[in-house]
Motif scaffolding. Structure first.
Motif, mmCIF file in Angstrom:
data_model
loop_
_atom_site.group_PDB
_atom_site.id
_atom_site.type_symbol
_atom_site.label_atom_id
_atom_site.label_comp_id
_atom_site.label_asym_id
_atom_site.label_seq_id
_atom_site.Cartn_x
_atom_site.Cartn_y
_atom_site.Cartn_z
ATOM 1 N N LEU A 111 -3.429 -1.994 -7.584
ATOM 2 C CA LEU A 111 -2.401 -2.839 -6.956
ATOM 3 C C LEU A 111 -1.857 -3.900 -7.899
ATOM 4 N N GLY A 112 -2.543 -4.076 -9.012
ATOM 5 C CA GLY A 112 -2.048 -4.974 -10.060
ATOM 6 C C GLY A 112 -1.563 -6.289 -9.520
ATOM 7 N N ASP A 113 -0.274 -6.566 -9.733
ATOM 8 C CA ASP A 113 0.257 -7.885 -9.401
ATOM 9 C C ASP A 113 0.916 -7.924 -8.021
ATOM 10 N N LYS A 141 0.815 -1.218 0.000
ATOM 11 C CA LYS A 141 0.000 0.000 0.000
ATOM 12 C C LYS A 141 0.849 1.270 0.000
ATOM 13 N N GLU A 142 2.150 1.122 0.262
ATOM 14 C CA GLU A 142 3.038 2.271 0.445
ATOM 15 C C GLU A 142 2.510 3.144 1.585
ATOM 16 N N ARG A 143 2.052 2.467 2.632
ATOM 17 C CA ARG A 143 1.423 3.155 3.757
ATOM 18 C C ARG A 143 2.442 3.353 4.879
ATOM 19 N N ARG A 195 -3.470 2.055 -2.909
ATOM 20 C CA ARG A 195 -2.251 2.727 -2.438
ATOM 21 C C ARG A 195 -2.626 3.861 -1.505
ATOM 22 N N TYR A 196 -1.702 4.167 -0.621
ATOM 23 C CA TYR A 196 -1.888 5.165 0.433
ATOM 24 C C TYR A 196 -2.464 6.477 -0.101
ATOM 25 N N VAL A 235 -5.408 11.348 8.375
ATOM 26 C CA VAL A 235 -4.740 12.490 7.772
ATOM 27 C C VAL A 235 -5.748 13.376 7.049
ATOM 28 N N ARG A 236 -5.381 14.659 6.889
ATOM 29 C CA ARG A 236 -6.305 15.622 6.269
ATOM 30 C C ARG A 236 -6.626 15.229 4.831
ATOM 31 N N ARG A 237 -5.578 14.993 4.050
ATOM 32 C CA ARG A 237 -5.819 14.603 2.664
ATOM 33 C C ARG A 237 -5.861 13.083 2.592
ATOM 34 N N HIS A 238 -6.877 12.575 1.978
ATOM 35 C CA HIS A 238 -7.107 11.143 1.993
ATOM 36 C C HIS A 238 -8.174 10.872 0.943
ATOM 37 N N TYR A 239 -8.340 9.633 0.575
ATOM 38 C CA TYR A 239 -9.447 9.257 -0.313
ATOM 39 C C TYR A 239 -9.436 10.085 -1.595
ATOM 40 N N ALA A 240 -8.241 10.469 -2.051
ATOM 41 C CA ALA A 240 -8.163 11.456 -3.121
ATOM 42 C C ALA A 240 -7.864 10.836 -4.484
ATOM 43 N N PRO A 241 -8.598 11.262 -5.509
ATOM 44 C CA PRO A 241 -8.252 10.865 -6.870
ATOM 45 C C PRO A 241 -7.086 11.726 -7.359
#
Ligand code: AMP
Ligand code: MG
Length: 337
Positions: free
Chosen positions: A164-166, A58-60, A148-149, A236-242
Motif C-alpha cells: 500500500l506504500g504511501d 484497497k481497490e476493493r 490490495r483486493y 470470492v473463490r480466488r482470494h489471498y493469492a500471490p
C-alpha cells in the motif's frame, strides 16, 4: 508523502503513540495496525468519506462488506438489531479474539460499511495494540486486511509498506501478527448459524457453543464452489493469492524444474526455514496447523519478492485442524476470473 510510521511494543504499546493514532482515526485518517490475525487498514466506521477511502486504497469492490471492530460488547450491541442468545454465547466465549460475528444490523450502520446488506460483521480483536487503540478511539473502526483486493494479507508492517506504500496516513508496526490468517466468520441470521469463513477458531470449537452451527467442509480434491453471494458477500473463490500460480501437489519429489522459471516449493518439515536450490526457492513450514498458519502469508510474500511464477504446495493433512489453511491455499490456487 510517505506514510508516518511508528514502532510499538506488541505487548505494552506506548499510550502516547496510540493516543495520537486514535485521534487520527477520529479525524477520518487511515491507520494501519496489527491485530492477532493480520494487519488491518483502520478507518472510522461512522465516517463515510474515510470508509470510501478504504475501498479506494484497497481497490476493493463496494459490495464486499467490511468488518467493524470495537473494544466492548456494549459497542457491538449498539451496531446490531437485537442480540440473540447464540450471539451472546459466542461473544462471551471467544471475544476478544479471532472471531467475527455477522448479525442483523442497526440502521445506524452505514450502507457503505455493509455493502448494502441487512447484516453487519463485528469483531473485538485481542491484540493489545488493536485493543488499546479501539479503547482510545472509542468509535467503531472498519479494519479490512491492509492489502490490495484479492492479494495476500499482510502479517508484517513491511508487507503493508510494500503493497500500500504511501496510500495510508499512519502505519503502527507491532511486529509479526501471531495467528497469521483472517478471523473465523460466523453468521447468526434468520437462516441459522453458519461458518462463512474458516479461521483459527475451528468450526468444531464454534459447535461446542452453538451445537446447530453448519459449515461446508473444506476439501482439496474438489473445486471451491461459487459462494452464495447473498449469504456470504465478499467470499470470492480466488482470494489471498500471490502473483505466482499456486498448485497443490501430493508430494514434491522431483528436483527437476523445466525451463528458466523461478519456482517455489512450500513443504512441511521439522526444521522450518528457507533454502535456494538453483532457481528454486524452498520454504519449509512447521508441520503443525497453527504454526503453519502463522507463517503461511510471509512465505507467500517471499515467493512474490523472489519473482516465483509458480509455487508447488505440498498437500495438507486431511485433519480438520488444517481446514483454515486449506481454505486459504485452495482460494489462492484458483485461476483468476
Ligand atoms: P476482511 O476482508 O478480512 O475484512 O473480511 C471481510 C469479509 O467478512 C467479507 O469479505 C465477507 O466475507 C465477510 N463479511 C463482512 N460483512 C458481512 C456480512 N454482513 N455478511 C456476510 N459476510 C460478511
Ligand atoms: Mg482481506
Amino acid at each position: 508523502m510517505p506514510p508516518k510510521y511508528a514502532k510499538v511494543d506488541a505487548q505494552k504499546p506506548d499510550r502516547a503513540t496510540l493516543g495520537a493514532a486514535a485521534r487520527l482515526l477520529r479525524d477520518g485518517a487511515l491507520v494501519v495496525f496489527p491485530t492477532e490475525t493480520v494487519y488491518g487498514l483502520g478507518a472510522s466506521a461512522t465516517n463515510d468519506e474515510a470508509v470510501a477511502r478504504v475501498f479506494a486504497v484497497k481497490e476493493r469492490p463496494r459490495n464486499n462488506p467490511l468488518i467493524v471492530h470495537v473494544a466492548r460488547i456494549a459497542q457491538a450491541q449498539a451496531l446490531a438489531e437485537g442480540w440473540s442468545d447464540d450471539v451472546d454465547r459466542l461473544a462471551h466465549a471467544f471475544w476478544p479474539g479471532p472471531l467475527t460475528l455477522v448479525v442483523p444490523r442497526s440502521r445506524r450502520v452505514s450502507d457503505l460499511v455493509t455493502g448494502g446488506v441487512d447484516s453487519v460483521a463485528i469483531r473485538i480483536p485481542a491484540h493489545p495494540v488493536a485493543r488499546e487503540l479501539l479503547i482510545l478511539a472509542a468509535i467503531p473502526i472498519v479494519a479490512p486486511s491492509a492489502n490490495r483486493y484479492q492479494r495476500v494479507s499482510p502479517t508484517t508492517a513491511q508487507h503493508v509498506i510494500d503493497d500500500l506504500g504511501d496510500r495510508v496516513d499512519l502505519i503502527l508496526d507491532g511486529g509479526p501478527t501471531p495467528l497469521g490468517i483472517e478471523s473465523t466468520v460466523v453468521s447468526l441470521l434468520a437462516d441459522g448459524p453458519r461458518v462463512l469463513r474458516m479461521g483459527s477458531i475451528s468450526a468444531e470449537e464454534i459447535a461446542t457453543v452453538v451445537p446447530d452451527v453448519q459449515w461446508a467442509p473444506v476439501r482439496d480434491d474438489a473445486p471451491i464452489v461459487e459462494p452464495d453471494v447473498k449469504r456470504s458477500p465478499g467470499q470470492v473463490r480466488r482470494h489471498y493469492a500471490p502473483r505466482a500460480r499456486i498448485e497443490l501437489v501430493g508430494q514434491i519429489q522431483s528436483m527437476f524444474i523445466d525451463g528458466g522459471e523461478t519456482v517455489g516449493w512450500l513443504v512441511r518439515g521439522a526444521e522450518p526455514g528457507e533454502k535456494r536450490l538453483g532457481s528454486t526457492l524452498v520454504i519449509v513450514l512447521p508441520d503443525d496447523a497453527a504454526r503453519y498458519a502463522a507463517a503461511l502469508y510471509a512465505a507467500l510474500h517471499r515467493f512474490d519478492a523472489e519473482g516465483c511464477t509458480r509455487v508447488l504446495v505440498e498437500k495438507l493433512p486431511a485433519d480438520p485442524r488444517w481446514d483454515a489453511v486449506r481454505d486459504r491455499l485452495m482460494r489462492a490456487s484458483m485461476p483468476p476470473e
